[in-house]
Design a protein around this motif. Structure first.
Motif, PDB file in Angstrom:
ATOM      1  N   LYS A  29       0.821  -1.218   0.000  1.00 16.44           N
ATOM      2  CA  LYS A  29       0.000   0.000   0.000  1.00 16.44           C
ATOM      3  C   LYS A  29       0.851   1.262   0.000  1.00 16.44           C
ATOM      4  O   LYS A  29       0.605   2.208   0.753  1.00 16.44           O
ATOM      5  CB  LYS A  29      -0.988   0.005   1.170  1.00 16.44           C
ATOM      6  N   ALA A  87     -11.656  -4.502  -3.064  1.00 17.46           N
ATOM      7  CA  ALA A  87     -12.766  -3.910  -2.322  1.00 17.46           C
ATOM      8  C   ALA A  87     -14.039  -4.193  -3.111  1.00 17.46           C
ATOM      9  O   ALA A  87     -14.032  -4.161  -4.352  1.00 17.46           O
ATOM     10  CB  ALA A  87     -12.558  -2.410  -2.174  1.00 17.46           C
ATOM     11  N   GLN A  88     -15.129  -4.493  -2.428  1.00 16.25           N
ATOM     12  CA  GLN A  88     -16.355  -4.878  -3.121  1.00 16.25           C
ATOM     13  C   GLN A  88     -16.830  -3.773  -4.065  1.00 16.25           C
ATOM     14  O   GLN A  88     -17.384  -4.049  -5.123  1.00 16.25           O
ATOM     15  CB  GLN A  88     -17.451  -5.229  -2.111  1.00 16.25           C
ATOM     16  N   ARG A  89     -16.569  -2.519  -3.695  1.00 10.75           N
ATOM     17  CA  ARG A  89     -16.998  -1.404  -4.555  1.00 10.75           C
ATOM     18  C   ARG A  89     -16.263  -1.392  -5.892  1.00 10.75           C
ATOM     19  O   ARG A  89     -16.709  -0.745  -6.853  1.00 10.75           O
ATOM     20  CB  ARG A  89     -16.771  -0.079  -3.836  1.00 10.75           C
ATOM     21  N   ASP A  90     -15.130  -2.100  -5.968  1.00 12.02           N
ATOM     22  CA  ASP A  90     -14.320  -2.100  -7.188  1.00 12.02           C
ATOM     23  C   ASP A  90     -14.583  -3.301  -8.087  1.00 12.02           C
ATOM     24  O   ASP A  90     -13.960  -3.427  -9.146  1.00 12.02           O
ATOM     25  CB  ASP A  90     -12.828  -2.066  -6.831  1.00 12.02           C
ATOM     26  N   TYR A 103      -5.778  -2.951  -6.053  1.00 13.82           N
ATOM     27  CA  TYR A 103      -6.347  -3.850  -5.062  1.00 13.82           C
ATOM     28  C   TYR A 103      -5.630  -3.722  -3.724  1.00 13.82           C
ATOM     29  O   TYR A 103      -4.537  -3.173  -3.617  1.00 13.82           O
ATOM     30  CB  TYR A 103      -6.308  -5.301  -5.544  1.00 13.82           C
ATOM     31  N   GLU A 104      -6.306  -4.240  -2.660  1.00 13.20           N
ATOM     32  CA  GLU A 104      -5.790  -4.128  -1.295  1.00 13.20           C
ATOM     33  C   GLU A 104      -4.432  -4.807  -1.156  1.00 13.20           C
ATOM     34  O   GLU A 104      -3.467  -4.234  -0.668  1.00 13.20           O
ATOM     35  CB  GLU A 104      -6.762  -4.763  -0.297  1.00 13.20           C
ATOM     36  N   PHE A 120     -12.561 -11.061  -2.473  1.00 15.88           N
ATOM     37  CA  PHE A 120     -13.097  -9.803  -1.962  1.00 15.88           C
ATOM     38  C   PHE A 120     -13.665 -10.014  -0.572  1.00 15.88           C
ATOM     39  O   PHE A 120     -13.971 -11.136  -0.163  1.00 15.88           O
ATOM     40  CB  PHE A 120     -14.134  -9.189  -2.908  1.00 15.88           C
ATOM     41  N   ARG A 121     -13.792  -8.917   0.144  1.00 11.32           N
ATOM     42  CA  ARG A 121     -14.291  -8.941   1.518  1.00 11.32           C
ATOM     43  C   ARG A 121     -15.808  -8.718   1.500  1.00 11.32           C
ATOM     44  O   ARG A 121     -16.296  -7.749   0.926  1.00 11.32           O
ATOM     45  CB  ARG A 121     -13.595  -7.871   2.358  1.00 11.32           C
ATOM     46  N   GLU A 123     -19.514  -7.725   2.321  1.00  9.39           N
ATOM     47  CA  GLU A 123     -20.094  -6.567   2.995  1.00  9.39           C
ATOM     48  C   GLU A 123     -21.564  -6.765   3.358  1.00  9.39           C
ATOM     49  O   GLU A 123     -22.065  -6.133   4.279  1.00  9.39           O
ATOM     50  CB  GLU A 123     -19.947  -5.320   2.117  1.00  9.39           C
ATOM     51  N   GLU A 134     -17.347  -9.252   6.517  1.00  9.29           N
ATOM     52  CA  GLU A 134     -15.900  -9.206   6.755  1.00  9.29           C
ATOM     53  C   GLU A 134     -15.186 -10.519   6.438  1.00  9.29           C
ATOM     54  O   GLU A 134     -13.961 -10.584   6.470  1.00  9.29           O
ATOM     55  CB  GLU A 134     -15.548  -8.761   8.184  1.00  9.29           C
TER      56      GLU A 134
END
Length: 210
Positions: A29, A87-90, A103-104, A120-121, A123, A134
């Motif tokens: 990151k 991330a789920q939004r992506d 990505y993370e 993905f995590r 939600e 989670e």
């Protein structure tokens, strides 16, 4: 190497894991410029950056600092595949252009997965208590579902984890239902709910909360 430096150790571990500076930067990151500066020892990784760097390189922070800490053997890494954690939004953007999403981190997996696989995590709570918010799930888009499998589908921009049920065909098009575990969520049908099947869940990871 007798005069091996911290920068040398970062570079050698990165190359032994066949990671580019950009790929390593995504896991830690930070920018790829930061990785380049660390390898040249223009700056030094500290704090959380050092911990994430050591995790990504499969070694103890003390190994990077002075060369004395433990390092995973190459054998222990053999056969591992790297799966991007999104991330789920992506997800929708990833499915249209994988190169446009940061990505993370990369997760390691020793299963025989396709190169299109991703993690993905979770939600939402539609699959609780079987799959909780989670939790991390790994999806393989190249694996066709069997009745009762958990799948990922998209409804417009929404990512949905559900149990897959085959429901014959209409006008030559195969139909399916998506069923939740949580009864507070509705069942969905491909013939009326504009669903796009993305892939099949192949692994669930649950991490203990502190």
């Amino acid at each position: 190497m007798k005069n091996e430096t911290l920068g040398d150790r970062i570079r050698l571990r990165r190359k032994s894991l066949q990671l580019t500076q950009k790929q390593l930067a995504q896991q830690v990151k930070v920018s790829h410029v930061a990785i380049s500066q660390w390898e040249k020892e223009e700056t030094l990784p500290r704090g959380e950056n050092l911990l994430r760097l050591a995790e990504a390189l499969g070694c103890a922070p003390s190994y990077l600092i002075d060369g004395d800490g433990p390092v995973f053997s190459e054998i222990s890494w053999a056969g591992l595949h790297q799966v991007p954690l999104l991330a789920q939004r992506d997800l929708a953007q990833w499915l249209s252009d994988t190169r446009s999403v940061r990505y993370e981190k990369l997760m390691h997996n020793d299963m025989a997965l396709s190169q299109q696989s991703f993690a993905f995590r979770v939600e939402e709570q539609a699959m609780s208590p079987a799959i909780l918010r989670e939790d991390v799930v790994i999806i393989d888009p190249c694996l066709a579902p069997q009745p009762g499998d958990c799948v990922l589908a998209m409804q417009q921009q929404n990512a949905l984890l559900r149990t897959w049920r085959q429901r014959g065909s209409e006008n030559g098009v195969a139909q399916f239902e998506l069923a939740p575990v949580n009864i507070n969520f509705p069942e969905l049908h491909s013939g009326r709910d504009s669903l796009k099947l993305i892939g099949t869940l192949v692994e669930l990871r649950r991490f203990r909360q502190p």
